[in-house]
Design a protein around this motif. Sequence first.
Motif, mmCIF file in Angstrom:
data_model
loop_
_atom_site.group_PDB
_atom_site.id
_atom_site.type_symbol
_atom_site.label_atom_id
_atom_site.label_comp_id
_atom_site.label_asym_id
_atom_site.label_seq_id
_atom_site.Cartn_x
_atom_site.Cartn_y
_atom_site.Cartn_z
ATOM 1 N N VAL A 70 0.855 -1.186 0.000
ATOM 2 C CA VAL A 70 0.000 0.000 0.000
ATOM 3 C C VAL A 70 0.893 1.239 0.000
ATOM 4 O O VAL A 70 1.698 1.417 0.902
ATOM 5 C CB VAL A 70 -0.933 0.037 1.229
ATOM 6 N N PHE A 71 0.761 2.079 -1.013
ATOM 7 C CA PHE A 71 1.528 3.328 -1.034
ATOM 8 C C PHE A 71 0.867 4.312 -1.979
ATOM 9 O O PHE A 71 0.051 3.948 -2.829
ATOM 10 C CB PHE A 71 2.989 3.092 -1.432
ATOM 11 N N THR A 72 1.222 5.576 -1.789
ATOM 12 C CA THR A 72 0.619 6.671 -2.548
ATOM 13 C C THR A 72 1.670 7.335 -3.422
ATOM 14 O O THR A 72 2.816 7.513 -3.011
ATOM 15 C CB THR A 72 0.004 7.716 -1.594
ATOM 16 N N VAL A 73 1.274 7.689 -4.633
ATOM 17 C CA VAL A 73 2.120 8.491 -5.506
ATOM 18 C C VAL A 73 1.370 9.780 -5.820
ATOM 19 O O VAL A 73 0.193 9.752 -6.181
ATOM 20 C CB VAL A 73 2.513 7.724 -6.797
ATOM 21 N N ASN A 74 2.045 10.898 -5.615
ATOM 22 C CA ASN A 74 1.456 12.205 -5.918
ATOM 23 C C ASN A 74 1.744 12.558 -7.371
ATOM 24 O O ASN A 74 2.905 12.592 -7.784
ATOM 25 C CB ASN A 74 2.045 13.287 -4.999
#
Length: 486
Positions: A70-74
Amino acid sequence: MDSDNKLLNMGVLIVATLIVAKLISAFVMPRSRKRLPPVVSGWPVVGGLFRFLKGPIVMLREEYPKLGSVFTVNLAHWKITFLIGPEVSAHFFKAPEADLSQQEVYQFNVPTFGPGVVFDVDYTVRQEQFRFFTESLRVNKLKGYVDQMVMEAEDYFSNWGDSGEVDLKYELEHLIILTASRCLLGREVRDKLFDDISTLFHDLDNGMLPISVLFPYLPIPAHRRRDRARKRLAEIFASIIASRKLAGRSENDMLQCFIDSKYKDGRPTSESEITGLLIAALFAGQHTSSITSTWTGAYLLRYKEYLSAVLEEQKTLMRKHGNKVDHDILSEMDVLYRCIKEALRLHPPLIMLLRSSHSDFSVTTREGKEYDIPKGHIVATSPAFANRLSHIYKDPDRYDPDRFAVGREEDKAAGAFSYISFGGGRHGCLGEPFAYLQIKAIWSHLLRNFELELVSPFPEIDWNAMVVGVKGKVMVRYKRRELSVA
């Protein structure tokens, strides 16, 4: 002095209040503010945009080992949170539309499909339109489609000589558009208008570019050709629909199913809606089937043990049924099915699936870490990456159809959503049975009638295409034969 003491006491009180407030907020603030997923490092303002445009799969391969599932990329003002693997993606597939929506993230399809269908209507109408698709793909309909698929394959390959070399990728692309025209768009298109329709669909296809995702109405030549093609297609199908209705004629194809469909309030489908639904159906199936057919063939010709296994299966079925091929006989082709499924595991044409989050939700990784995903994020998963997770699939980069055999079934051992080439849950691909039947019909004919040899290097993946497929030509040498059933 008193005033100084008052000011000092007030300052201390303010500082103490701020400290207490900070401590309280640490305990009572929403969990989503405390357990946000880790963020992919990137540039100021644009975030990870350049890395993402360079190739999402490359980015996933680099970040998954470091950041986990689970991770976010802007991406400039967008935040995309990836959920990789069945342990964290269940909500992605099962959540109601009110929580995770397709509509916002797939708006770029609207100019191609047209107004009033699929992603240009609210969810309740879209569900009714999906019901029309479901009804057009029921078993009794599929049986009729299979007869047409078999006929198209026999007719197409009858034009091959006794021996020669062909680009398998080109041949299968062409055959599948012919088959789709017969089964989906109708006899009138297949018999009289195929070249015209094929050219128009080519312009539609080429009007869906990477830049179209962000700017679908940008006034560029490709978009203008797309819009002209869409308008002309609407005119052609309006004429066919009017002709059928005037003659009281009915056909066994998806076009007829859409003509006969009615909404729950009794309203019939309009000509514009029928055209849009047909375009959506062809877009959903044409690329995926031709790409998967090509990969299936490339792998079978590369790995002789699996080629031998599918040939033996064909001999067994011919001893049982003769040369006949129909829906039920295709359904008996378990070995071929596993070979197709494994090609799809390694090469799902849609490498990313997206939703827009309208509410906060939480996920727990298989390591026990909990993350809160805020509303407003775009939520994504990747079949191309998730289908190769080593804790689900043994030696995941290896072509091994037996991993789906009874007793092993690696995709089921890890639970739901371990295999997501066709998506899953609420938005699973409605055309999955049609796709398997179509590919089986083609390859059962090729296996029975030709000796085949791959003469070009094993193909590479074309990561630059909107629908990720096969890069370059796939040259195959063929020799016509009669398959012995002895």
